[in-house]
Design a protein around this motif. Structure first.
Motif, short mmCIF file in Angstrom:
data_model
loop_
_atom_site.label_atom_id
_atom_site.label_comp_id
_atom_site.label_asym_id
_atom_site.label_seq_id
_atom_site.Cartn_x
_atom_site.Cartn_y
_atom_site.Cartn_z
N ARG A 104 1.09 -1.32 0.08
CA ARG A 104 -0.05 0.07 -0.28
C ARG A 104 0.90 1.34 0.14
O ARG A 104 0.55 2.09 -0.62
CB ARG A 104 -0.86 0.02 1.21
CG ARG A 104 -2.13 -1.30 1.12
CD ARG A 104 -2.97 -1.15 2.42
NE ARG A 104 -3.68 -2.13 2.69
CZ ARG A 104 -3.75 -2.94 3.86
NH1 ARG A 104 -2.66 -2.44 4.58
NH2 ARG A 104 -4.39 -3.65 4.03
N VAL A 105 1.92 1.42 0.91
CA VAL A 105 2.85 2.32 0.73
C VAL A 105 3.52 2.85 -0.30
O VAL A 105 3.68 3.92 -0.92
CB VAL A 105 3.77 2.30 2.11
CG1 VAL A 105 4.74 3.42 1.98
CG2 VAL A 105 3.11 2.25 3.47
N TYR A 106 4.23 1.62 -1.00
CA TYR A 106 4.72 1.80 -2.25
C TYR A 106 3.85 2.37 -3.44
O TYR A 106 4.17 3.16 -4.25
CB TYR A 106 5.42 0.45 -2.59
CG TYR A 106 6.57 0.00 -2.05
CD1 TYR A 106 7.10 0.77 -0.88
CD2 TYR A 106 7.38 -1.25 -2.11
CE1 TYR A 106 8.11 -0.07 0.14
CE2 TYR A 106 8.18 -1.77 -1.47
CZ TYR A 106 8.62 -0.96 -0.31
OH TYR A 106 9.69 -1.64 0.32
N ARG A 107 2.69 1.75 -3.35
CA ARG A 107 1.83 1.94 -4.54
C ARG A 107 1.32 3.33 -4.45
O ARG A 107 1.15 4.31 -5.25
CB ARG A 107 0.47 1.14 -4.31
CG ARG A 107 -0.68 1.33 -5.70
CD ARG A 107 -1.72 0.82 -5.23
NE ARG A 107 -1.78 -0.78 -5.15
CZ ARG A 107 -2.09 -1.32 -4.28
NH1 ARG A 107 -2.56 -0.86 -3.17
NH2 ARG A 107 -1.82 -3.02 -4.23
N ASN A 146 12.79 -9.19 4.12
CA ASN A 146 13.77 -8.84 2.88
C ASN A 146 13.18 -9.39 1.56
O ASN A 146 13.41 -8.76 0.70
CB ASN A 146 15.03 -9.19 3.32
CG ASN A 146 15.79 -8.42 4.47
OD1 ASN A 146 15.32 -7.31 4.75
ND2 ASN A 146 16.87 -8.94 4.72
N THR A 147 12.67 -10.63 1.72
CA THR A 147 12.18 -11.31 0.59
C THR A 147 10.93 -10.29 -0.15
O THR A 147 10.75 -9.97 -1.21
CB THR A 147 11.54 -12.62 0.79
OG1 THR A 147 12.77 -13.55 0.87
CG2 THR A 147 10.75 -13.21 -0.38
N VAL A 148 10.03 -9.73 0.86
CA VAL A 148 8.85 -9.03 0.59
C VAL A 148 9.51 -7.75 -0.12
O VAL A 148 8.88 -7.35 -1.15
CB VAL A 148 7.92 -8.88 1.73
CG1 VAL A 148 7.14 -7.68 1.50
CG2 VAL A 148 7.18 -10.24 1.92
N VAL A 149 10.50 -7.18 0.52
CA VAL A 149 10.96 -5.77 0.12
C VAL A 149 11.74 -5.88 -1.24
O VAL A 149 11.26 -5.08 -2.25
CB VAL A 149 11.95 -5.29 1.19
CG1 VAL A 149 12.85 -4.08 0.52
CG2 VAL A 149 11.34 -4.76 2.38
N HIS A 150 12.16 -6.93 -1.54
CA HIS A 150 13.02 -7.25 -2.99
C HIS A 150 11.84 -7.34 -4.00
O HIS A 150 11.87 -6.84 -5.05
CB HIS A 150 13.71 -8.56 -2.89
CG HIS A 150 15.41 -8.35 -2.39
ND1 HIS A 150 16.24 -7.83 -3.48
CD2 HIS A 150 15.64 -8.31 -1.21
CE1 HIS A 150 17.21 -7.75 -2.57
NE2 HIS A 150 17.18 -8.29 -1.48
N ALA A 151 10.82 -8.13 -3.77
CA ALA A 151 9.73 -8.36 -4.69
C ALA A 151 9.12 -7.18 -5.07
O ALA A 151 8.58 -6.86 -6.06
CB ALA A 151 9.00 -9.58 -4.16
N LEU A 152 8.76 -6.41 -3.80
CA LEU A 152 7.86 -5.19 -3.93
C LEU A 152 8.60 -4.32 -4.87
O LEU A 152 8.00 -3.19 -5.35
CB LEU A 152 7.21 -4.78 -2.79
CG LEU A 152 6.13 -5.68 -2.20
CD1 LEU A 152 5.47 -5.24 -0.80
CD2 LEU A 152 5.03 -5.85 -3.15
N SER A 153 10.01 -4.13 -4.43
CA SER A 153 10.67 -3.04 -5.14
C SER A 153 11.00 -3.33 -6.58
O SER A 153 10.70 -2.47 -7.40
CB SER A 153 12.12 -3.21 -4.53
OG SER A 153 12.21 -2.89 -3.31
#
Length: 310
Positions: A104-107, A146-153
């Motif tokens: 949500r934040v990234y979007r 970190n897995t989540v951050v990588h994928a969402l990045s």
């Protein structure tokens, strides 16, 4: 750029981005990597407006509920979102919720056209040198984040710094006395690497921040003194609600170790991260965070721009 030709940079997150470990030159308040980066985000003739919305102790829910609305009102051209470690230190940790909030934040900022800056970080157990049975459960949680951050990045085309491992973790000169936050040298290194990556991405930037620290790193004596005094209080404040659960996790770790089935715990954590990403519509392909990214934040190959649609 924002109105008037100025570049606006908003920084969201926790104590790392707030600047803990890097006191301001006048001794009043903190500076930190984001403030150092802000100084070189545009050519000298272009003003930079910097808003630091990070708060020590913040979790992903705080970034979503409080910091994001404030930063959106600020109208940034660039925004950094570096958060997640505090989530791993709570008994309420839920990787599905972490993924949903970060998405949500990234979007929210991507839809405004802001350049997104992200980073994945080392787990606190490794930094503190906790015993294996206690450190490994925390490490799994941080790897999941970190897995989540990588994928969402990747999803949102972020400029991403992989700082989850590498030689910098063992380099005492990079860390403050608490061993949990970078010292001045570490903050400068993070700012320099983000600056270099923005330039590689084709963004017009100003002079790079200096990598040279103006103050010497804390001595081993200072670090031990902190652990014996303020450090104990910090751990108790951060982990009060986690300690009973952590004891259970450590006991489970020992049981699986004796049975030779510790790999099941790793698989369980990896599966949970993949399911969390699937719940926000991202296929993780079962890749661990950091795979193929580099050896750490001080190698040029460890920083990359995540391409949309990759």
């Amino acid at each position: 750029m924002s109105g008037g030709g100025a570049v606006r940079f908003a920084a969201l997150g926790d104590s790392l981005t707030e600047g803990v470990g890097d006191p301001a030159a006048d001794g009043e308040g903190r500076r930190g990597w984001a403030a150092l980066l802000a100084e070189g985000l545009a050519p000298p003739e272009v003003p930079v407006e910097f808003g630091n919305f990070a708060v020590s102790g913040a979790q992903t829910r705080d970034v979503w509920r409080h910091q994001t609305p404030q930063a959106l009102a600020f109208g940034p051209d660039l925004v950094s979102v570096v958060v997640g470690v505090n989530d791993t230190l709570r008994c309420t940790f839920d990787i599905h919720r972490v993924a949903a909030r970060l998405d949500r934040v990234y979007r929210a900022f991507a839809e405004r056209g802001a350049v997104l800056l992200t980073a994945c970080l080392p787990d606190p157990g490794a930094l503190l040198g906790l015993p294996g049975a206690v450190a490994r459960p925390l490490a799994r949680r941080q790897r999941a984040v970190n897995t989540v951050v990588h994928a969402l990045s990747e999803r949102y085309g972020a400029v991403h710094v992989h700082a989850a491992d590498g030689a910098w973790i063992a380099d005492r000169a990079m860390w403050s006395a608490d061993r949990l936050h970078p010292g001045e040298a570490g903050h400068r290194a993070l700012a320099v690497r983000f600056h270099a990556q923005l330039a590689l991405a084709g963004r017009e930037v100003g002079p790079a921040p200096s990598p040279e620290a103006e103050r010497p790193p804390p001595s081993r004596t200072a670090s031990l003194a902190w652990l014996a005094t303020a450090g104990t209080g910090w751990v108790l404040r951060r982990c009060t609600d986690l300690l009973p659960q952590l004891a259970a996790l450590a006991a489970d770790e020992v049981r699986h170790g004796l049975r030779g089935t510790a790999a099941r715990l790793d698989l369980r954590a990896s599966t949970a991260a993949s399911a969390a990403l699937a719940s926000v519509g991202v296929a993780s392909a079962g890749v661990e965070a950091g795979a193929g990214v580099g050896n750490g934040m001080f190698n040029s190959g460890s920083l990359h721009v995540c391409r949309k649609g990759a």
